[in-house]
Each structure stands twice: as C-alpha cells, then as structure tokens.
Scaffold this active site. Structure first.
Site, PDB file in Angstrom:
ATOM      1  N   HIS A  72       0.835  -1.203   0.000  1.00 27.90           N
ATOM      2  CA  HIS A  72       0.000   0.000   0.000  1.00 27.90           C
ATOM      3  C   HIS A  72       0.865   1.245   0.000  1.00 27.90           C
ATOM      4  O   HIS A  72       1.797   1.337   0.789  1.00 27.90           O
ATOM      5  CB  HIS A  72      -0.855   0.042   1.272  1.00 27.90           C
ATOM      6  CG  HIS A  72      -2.167  -0.613   1.112  1.00 27.90           C
ATOM      7  ND1 HIS A  72      -2.301  -1.889   0.679  1.00 27.90           N
ATOM      8  CD2 HIS A  72      -3.426  -0.139   1.325  1.00 27.90           C
ATOM      9  CE1 HIS A  72      -3.575  -2.195   0.629  1.00 27.90           C
ATOM     10  NE2 HIS A  72      -4.286  -1.161   1.013  1.00 27.90           N
ATOM     11  N   TYR A 200      -9.339   5.435   7.530  1.00 31.18           N
ATOM     12  CA  TYR A 200      -9.604   5.722   8.951  1.00 31.18           C
ATOM     13  C   TYR A 200     -10.613   6.862   9.004  1.00 31.18           C
ATOM     14  O   TYR A 200     -10.368   7.918   8.418  1.00 31.18           O
ATOM     15  CB  TYR A 200      -8.325   6.181   9.653  1.00 31.18           C
ATOM     16  CG  TYR A 200      -7.302   5.091   9.911  1.00 31.18           C
ATOM     17  CD1 TYR A 200      -7.310   4.402  11.118  1.00 31.18           C
ATOM     18  CD2 TYR A 200      -6.330   4.765   8.972  1.00 31.18           C
ATOM     19  CE1 TYR A 200      -6.372   3.411  11.383  1.00 31.18           C
ATOM     20  CE2 TYR A 200      -5.392   3.767   9.224  1.00 31.18           C
ATOM     21  CZ  TYR A 200      -5.422   3.092  10.442  1.00 31.18           C
ATOM     22  OH  TYR A 200      -4.498   2.124  10.705  1.00 31.18           O
ATOM     23  N   PRO A 292      -5.557  -0.813  18.714  1.00 30.54           N
ATOM     24  CA  PRO A 292      -5.272  -1.201  17.329  1.00 30.54           C
ATOM     25  C   PRO A 292      -5.211  -0.035  16.346  1.00 30.54           C
ATOM     26  O   PRO A 292      -4.774  -0.211  15.205  1.00 30.54           O
ATOM     27  CB  PRO A 292      -6.425  -2.150  16.970  1.00 30.54           C
ATOM     28  CG  PRO A 292      -7.493  -1.872  17.958  1.00 30.54           C
ATOM     29  CD  PRO A 292      -6.836  -1.377  19.194  1.00 30.54           C
ATOM     30  N   LYS A 296      -0.008  -1.168  15.356  1.00 33.93           N
ATOM     31  CA  LYS A 296       1.376  -1.329  15.827  1.00 33.93           C
ATOM     32  C   LYS A 296       1.629  -2.619  16.614  1.00 33.93           C
ATOM     33  O   LYS A 296       2.788  -2.971  16.846  1.00 33.93           O
ATOM     34  CB  LYS A 296       1.756  -0.148  16.733  1.00 33.93           C
ATOM     35  CG  LYS A 296       1.950   1.141  15.971  1.00 33.93           C
ATOM     36  CD  LYS A 296       3.321   1.186  15.309  1.00 33.93           C
ATOM     37  CE  LYS A 296       3.475   2.323  14.351  1.00 33.93           C
ATOM     38  NZ  LYS A 296       3.644   1.921  12.965  1.00 33.93           N
ATOM     39  N   TYR A 384       3.988   5.710  11.130  1.00 40.13           N
ATOM     40  CA  TYR A 384       3.009   4.693  10.705  1.00 40.13           C
ATOM     41  C   TYR A 384       3.716   3.584   9.926  1.00 40.13           C
ATOM     42  O   TYR A 384       3.416   2.401  10.095  1.00 40.13           O
ATOM     43  CB  TYR A 384       1.911   5.352   9.851  1.00 40.13           C
ATOM     44  CG  TYR A 384       0.738   4.423   9.575  1.00 40.13           C
ATOM     45  CD1 TYR A 384      -0.154   4.087  10.592  1.00 40.13           C
ATOM     46  CD2 TYR A 384       0.526   3.889   8.300  1.00 40.13           C
ATOM     47  CE1 TYR A 384      -1.223   3.234  10.350  1.00 40.13           C
ATOM     48  CE2 TYR A 384      -0.543   3.040   8.053  1.00 40.13           C
ATOM     49  CZ  TYR A 384      -1.416   2.716   9.081  1.00 40.13           C
ATOM     50  OH  TYR A 384      -2.464   1.864   8.844  1.00 40.13           O
TER      51      TYR A 384
HETATM   52  P1  RFL Z   1      -0.045 -13.431  20.932  1.00 45.01           P
HETATM   53  O1  RFL Z   1      -0.432 -13.384  19.498  1.00 45.01           O
HETATM   54  O2  RFL Z   1      -1.088 -13.120  21.948  1.00 45.01           O
HETATM   55  O3  RFL Z   1       0.542 -14.894  21.201  1.00 45.01           O
HETATM   56  C1  RFL Z   1       0.811 -15.379  22.506  1.00 45.01           C
HETATM   57  C2  RFL Z   1       0.766 -16.888  22.480  1.00 45.01           C
HETATM   58  O4  RFL Z   1       1.077 -17.382  23.791  1.00 45.01           O
HETATM   59  C3  RFL Z   1       0.171 -18.408  24.129  1.00 45.01           C
HETATM   60  N1  RFL Z   1       0.097 -18.490  25.597  1.00 45.01           N
HETATM   61  C4  RFL Z   1       0.684 -19.448  26.328  1.00 45.01           C
HETATM   62  N2  RFL Z   1       1.421 -20.511  25.966  1.00 45.01           N
HETATM   63  C5  RFL Z   1       1.874 -21.326  26.979  1.00 45.01           C
HETATM   64  N3  RFL Z   1       1.600 -21.107  28.296  1.00 45.01           N
HETATM   65  C6  RFL Z   1       0.873 -20.043  28.685  1.00 45.01           C
HETATM   66  N4  RFL Z   1       0.601 -19.833  29.986  1.00 45.01           N
HETATM   67  C7  RFL Z   1       0.384 -19.167  27.681  1.00 45.01           C
HETATM   68  N5  RFL Z   1      -0.366 -18.039  27.711  1.00 45.01           N
HETATM   69  C8  RFL Z   1      -0.530 -17.636  26.441  1.00 45.01           C
HETATM   70  C9  RFL Z   1      -1.141 -17.989  23.473  1.00 45.01           C
HETATM   71  O5  RFL Z   1      -2.024 -19.084  23.288  1.00 45.01           O
HETATM   72  C10 RFL Z   1      -0.624 -17.413  22.154  1.00 45.01           C
HETATM   73  O6  RFL Z   1      -0.551 -18.381  21.132  1.00 45.01           O
HETATM   74  O7  RFL Z   1       1.204 -12.471  21.252  1.00 45.01           O
HETATM   75  P2  RFL Z   1       2.447 -12.015  20.320  1.00 45.01           P
HETATM   76  O8  RFL Z   1       3.095 -13.210  19.682  1.00 45.01           O
HETATM   77  O9  RFL Z   1       3.250 -11.122  21.167  1.00 45.01           O
HETATM   78  O10 RFL Z   1       1.798 -11.203  19.117  1.00 45.01           O
HETATM   79  C11 RFL Z   1       1.140  -9.971  19.342  1.00 45.01           C
HETATM   80  C12 RFL Z   1       0.041  -9.761  18.292  1.00 45.01           C
HETATM   81  O11 RFL Z   1      -0.779 -10.906  18.241  1.00 45.01           O
HETATM   82  C13 RFL Z   1      -0.795  -8.517  18.584  1.00 45.01           C
HETATM   83  O12 RFL Z   1       0.026  -7.453  19.027  1.00 45.01           O
HETATM   84  C14 RFL Z   1      -1.586  -8.015  17.338  1.00 45.01           C
HETATM   85  O13 RFL Z   1      -2.538  -8.954  16.934  1.00 45.01           O
HETATM   86  C15 RFL Z   1      -2.280  -6.686  17.639  1.00 45.01           C
HETATM   87  N6  RFL Z   1      -3.113  -6.192  16.518  1.00 45.01           N
HETATM   88  C16 RFL Z   1      -2.542  -5.556  15.434  1.00 45.01           C
HETATM   89  N7  RFL Z   1      -1.198  -5.419  15.332  1.00 45.01           N
HETATM   90  C17 RFL Z   1      -0.640  -4.836  14.222  1.00 45.01           C
HETATM   91  O14 RFL Z   1       0.591  -4.716  14.163  1.00 45.01           O
HETATM   92  N8  RFL Z   1      -1.388  -4.374  13.152  1.00 45.01           N
HETATM   93  C18 RFL Z   1      -2.741  -4.475  13.171  1.00 45.01           C
HETATM   94  O15 RFL Z   1      -3.359  -4.118  12.186  1.00 45.01           O
HETATM   95  C19 RFL Z   1      -3.380  -5.047  14.352  1.00 45.01           C
HETATM   96  N9  RFL Z   1      -4.701  -5.161  14.407  1.00 45.01           N
HETATM   97  C20 RFL Z   1      -4.507  -6.337  16.566  1.00 45.01           C
HETATM   98  C21 RFL Z   1      -5.276  -5.798  15.480  1.00 45.01           C
HETATM   99  C22 RFL Z   1      -5.140  -7.001  17.630  1.00 45.01           C
HETATM  100  C23 RFL Z   1      -6.508  -7.130  17.626  1.00 45.01           C
HETATM  101  N10 RFL Z   1      -7.089  -7.839  18.731  1.00 45.01           N
HETATM  102  C24 RFL Z   1      -8.062  -8.850  18.586  1.00 45.01           C
HETATM  103  C25 RFL Z   1      -6.486  -7.757  20.055  1.00 45.01           C
HETATM  104  C26 RFL Z   1      -6.656  -5.896  15.489  1.00 45.01           C
HETATM  105  C27 RFL Z   1      -7.278  -6.536  16.567  1.00 45.01           C
HETATM  106  C28 RFL Z   1      -8.793  -6.575  16.538  1.00 45.01           C
HETATM  107  C1  PHB Z   2      -6.843  -4.534  10.047  1.00 39.56           C
HETATM  108  O1  PHB Z   2      -6.795  -4.644   8.806  1.00 39.56           O
HETATM  109  O2  PHB Z   2      -7.281  -5.452  10.760  1.00 39.56           O
HETATM  110  C2  PHB Z   2      -6.381  -3.278  10.684  1.00 39.56           C
HETATM  111  C3  PHB Z   2      -5.866  -2.259   9.890  1.00 39.56           C
HETATM  112  C4  PHB Z   2      -5.425  -1.085  10.493  1.00 39.56           C
HETATM  113  C5  PHB Z   2      -5.515  -0.948  11.871  1.00 39.56           C
HETATM  114  C6  PHB Z   2      -6.016  -1.974  12.655  1.00 39.56           C
HETATM  115  C7  PHB Z   2      -6.463  -3.154  12.072  1.00 39.56           C
HETATM  116  O3  PHB Z   2      -5.105   0.205  12.453  1.00 39.56           O
END
Ligand code: RFL
Ligand code: PHB
Length: 389
Positions: A72, A200, A292, A296, A384
């Site tokens: 993008h 956004y 979110p 980041k 960003y």
């Molecule tokens: P995770 O992905 O939470 O993985 C942690 C893993 O540890 C396991 N676990 C255990 N295992 C053994 N023993 C235990 N006691 C344990 N406790 C937990 C879990 O089962 C899991 O598999 O952490 P990690 O690897 O640090 O990754 C972080 C990311 O997942 C998170 O920051 C992002 O998803 C956040 N996020 C976004 N980040 C972006 O960079 N760009 C985005 O566009 C973005 N959009 C989002 C998001 C997060 C969202 N939600 C649902 C919170 C959009 C949403 C809606």
């Molecule tokens: C997404 O595509 O899920 C998404 C994109 C931008 C954001 C957060 C989530 O800031």
C-alpha cells in the site's frame, strides 16, 4: 530435556524468534498452551510495517507474503464527511504491506516444520523457575505428565494473559496503563474492499475503519460502547452503522455481505517495565499492548524479536552480554514511541463519552494540523510505516 532458548507462546513473536534463532544455529523449544488449529484461527492484525516485511524475508518466510500480500502506498482519512489521502510512499519512500497475521503465523509454522523446529502444543501449567540464575528451567504438564526443560535463556512470548510477565516479582515491575471507554467491533466478510482500501474515519457517530485482506476479503471496524455485546450487532446493524460514518465517496464503493467473523476488542495502552529479568525476556503483547488504531501491536512484537535475536546471536557467537543487558532499554525506547503514536491517533479519531465541546474542537484542530501540513504528514507517515530498529 535441555535447550538453549525456551520460548513460551507460539504467537507471531514466539514463532518468529524461534525461526530466526534456529537459522542462526541456536536450539529452541517453543511451548504453546493451545492447539495449532486454535492459534491459526485467530483473526487479528493486517498491516505490516516495511521493517516487519524485511525481517520476515530474512527469516525465510517472505515468499508467499510477496506473492499474495498487497503493498500500500496511501492511507485515507475520512473526517466529517470529507476524504483526505496521505501519500505514505511519496513522503517516506517506503510502503506498507497488507498481509494478515493469520497468514504470517501459517508461514512461520510451515517454515518451522521445514527446519525441524520443536513446538509443543497443549502445554498446561507452564511455570518458569530460577530465571535470575545461570540455569533457568521451565516445567509444564502435557497429557497428565510433568516435563522439565533446562535452558540458557527464556523468551516470554505468551501474550498479555501469559505467565511470563507475572514471573517478574511485582515489586520489580512497573506497569503503565490507559483503558479507553469503548471497543472496536470488527467483521470479516467475503466482499471486495472499498476502492480506497484503507480508510480511517472520524465521524459524528464515532470511529470507523475500512481495511482489507485481499481482493475478495474485507475487514471493517466500528467504534462501539464497551457495554455492547457481539449478539447486539446483526450484520445489517453493523453495515448501517459503518455506512452512516463513511464519507460519500467511500460509501459509494462499499459492498456489503454476510460476516464470516465478528468480534469486539476493548482498547487499552499498557507497558510493563523492565522487559528483562535475569535470563527472562518479555517480547510482544507479554510486555505491552497498544490500541489497534495505529496498527502497531504485531509490528512492535516483531521489533522486540529483532532486538532479542540480535542480542542472543551475538552472545552465542562472542560470549558478549552487551545486547542482553541492553535489551530492555533498547526495546522500550521504540515501544514508548509507538505507544505515543497509537494513543495520539486513538484520541484524535474516536468519540469519547465525556467529550466537552472544547475537546471536540481540539480533535478537529489535531486533524487539520495533520491533514493541512505536508511536514506533519511526513512525521506521521514515518511512524506509521515504522520507526527504524
Ligand atoms: P499473541 O499473538 O497473543 O501470542 C501469545 C501466544 O502465547 C500463548 N500463551 C501461552 N502458551 C503457553 N503457556 C501459557 N501460559 C500461555 N499463555 C498464552 C497464546 O495461546 C498465544 O498463542 O502475542 P504475540 O506473539 O506477542 O503477538 C502480538 C500480536 O498478536 C498482537 O500485538 C496483534 O494482533 C495486535 N493487533 C494488530 N497489530 C498490528 O501490528 N497491526 C494491526 O493491524 C493489528 N490489528 C490487533 C489488530 C489485535 C486485535 N485484537 C483482537 C487484540 C486488530 C485486533 C482486533
Ligand atoms: C486490520 O486490517 O485489521 C487493521 C488495519 C489497520 C488498523 C487496525 C487493524 O489500524
């Protein structure tokens, strides 16, 4: 059982760290509480910074991303019915990659399978021991049997609710938190994205975001009160709320359809300091959470992994402890800058229940500062697209 680096959690941070260390000849064991299918069913992030894509390529997992991901160049803002375009590529020379976290995790699992990485699923009651000694250990129970792993270092990649962070004594931890009074209701649908791809929106009724995964898969969000439940939101109600918030030009290109996933995520900012305790390192959501809005979370997790793998590779090659001792300071510097960015964008784009007319004017002024000034846009786009490691 013995390994060099024990990794708790098979989310993106744990898998990427394992992959990078294994490629550098360092042995790891990854312990994951859930099943592989469960890990791969989570729909989360979608936007990768350019630095994230480069590290994924360096880990040998860039091929499908480069084929199927969508680079993008622009981000759009919808403000009070008007549409603005920020030329991120023109301002920074870099691009964003839209490629879902689920796909990143799938590719990392495949790469770990190919090089014989050890990932143990269904690990219950994981506990960390002797982390301030030279011989830390991890124990867990699987199928009723207790296991014991001794190692040189432990990487706590187990997310916000994991066991690693609470292993650091409470009196040695400092936690910083801000909870926002709303959540994001997100849906995934098999519909083409809006022509602007990523928009956004700040509107009278609240924030909205149009995003995408591929040419036939869209991801959309609307700001909702924290008291709302997913059951309160039929697909029709979601599309009505989204449509009403969009500028006319975006609305004209919106295609609606049945949702294939729907969930509400609360928004919070959280940092736990320090990110190292003896031979335990925290990475990703285990140490910090961003709302979110700035996209980041995953990218910060990848930044932590970058610093940690560099420190560990240097240590095993030369015996140096410099990178290990500097890990927390180095990672936190980047974390706090991303915290500021995510907080600022969240504050600028959402409707807060307690907003006064003055607060609303400040939001408008913040938005026009960004959208009327090429210098402000450049600073915004640089963050960003990702601060350097
Ligand atoms: P995770 O992905 O939470 O993985 C942690 C893993 O540890 C396991 N676990 C255990 N295992 C053994 N023993 C235990 N006691 C344990 N406790 C937990 C879990 O089962 C899991 O598999 O952490 P990690 O690897 O640090 O990754 C972080 C990311 O997942 C998170 O920051 C992002 O998803 C956040 N996020 C976004 N980040 C972006 O960079 N760009 C985005 O566009 C973005 N959009 C989002 C998001 C997060 C969202 N939600 C649902 C919170 C959009 C949403 C809606
Ligand atoms: C997404 O595509 O899920 C998404 C994109 C931008 C954001 C957060 C989530 O800031």
């Amino acid at each position: 059982m013995r390994t060099q680096v024990a990794i708790i959690g098979a989310g993106p941070s744990g898998l990427l760290l394992s992959q990078l260390l294994n490629r550098a000849g360092i042995a790891t064991v990854v312990l994951e509480r859930q099943s592989r299918d469960h890990v791969l069913s989570r729909i989360r992030a979608g936007v990768l910074e350019w630095g994230t894509t480069e590290l994924l390529r360096a880990a040998g997992v860039g091929e499908r991303m480069d084929r199927e991901g969508k680079p993008h160049d622009h981000i759009h803002f919808g403000v009070n019915g008007q549409l603005f375009r920020v030329d991120c590529h023109g301002l920074t020379g870099r691009r964003l990659m839209v490629y879902g976290q689920t796909e990143v995790t799938t590719d990392l699992y495949a790469a770990q399978d190919a090089i014989g990485g050890t990932i143990i699923h269904g690990a219950e009651d994981v506990a960390l021991h002797d982390v301030t000694s030279d011989r830390p250990r991890v124990t867990w129970v699987k199928d009723g049997e207790r296991h014991d792993l001794s190692c040189d270092f432990i990487a706590g990649c187990d997310g916000f609710h994991g066991v690693s962070r609470p292993t650091i004594p409470a009196e040695r931890r400092r936690e910083f938190e801000k909870v926002y009074p709303f959540g994001w209701l997100g849906i995934l649908s098999r519909t083409p994205p809006v022509p602007q791809h990523m928009v956004y929106v700040a509107s009278e009724s609240g924030f909205a975001l149009c995003s995408m995964r591929n040419a036939m898969l869209s991801r959309h969000y609307v700001q909702v009160p924290l008291t709302d439940r997913v059951e309160d939101w039929s697909d029709a109600r979601f599309w009505d709320a989204l449509t009403e918030r969009l500028p006319e030009e975006v609305r004209a290109g919106l295609v609606t359809g049945p949702s294939i996933e729907k969930s509400i995520a609360p928004l919070r900012s959280f940092v736990s300091e320090p990110m190292r305790w003896g031979r335990l390192f925290l990475c990703g959501d285990a140490a910090h959470i961003v709302p979110p809005t700035g996209a980041k979370g995953l990218n910060l997790a990848v930044g932590d992994v970058f610093y940690l793998q560099e420190a560990l590779v240097e240590h095993y090659a030369t015996g140096s402890m410099a990178g290990i001792e500097g890990y927390s300071t180095r990672a936190l510097d980047r974390v706090w800058k991303a915290m500021r960015f995510s907080w600022q964008l969240t504050m600028m784009m959402h409707r807060f229940p307690q907003d006064t007319p003055y607060d609303r004017r400040m939001q408008d002024a913040e938005l026009s500062m960004l959208l009327d000034s090429a210098a402000a846009q450049k600073a915004w786009a640089e963050t960003y697209l990702g601060l350097p490691y």
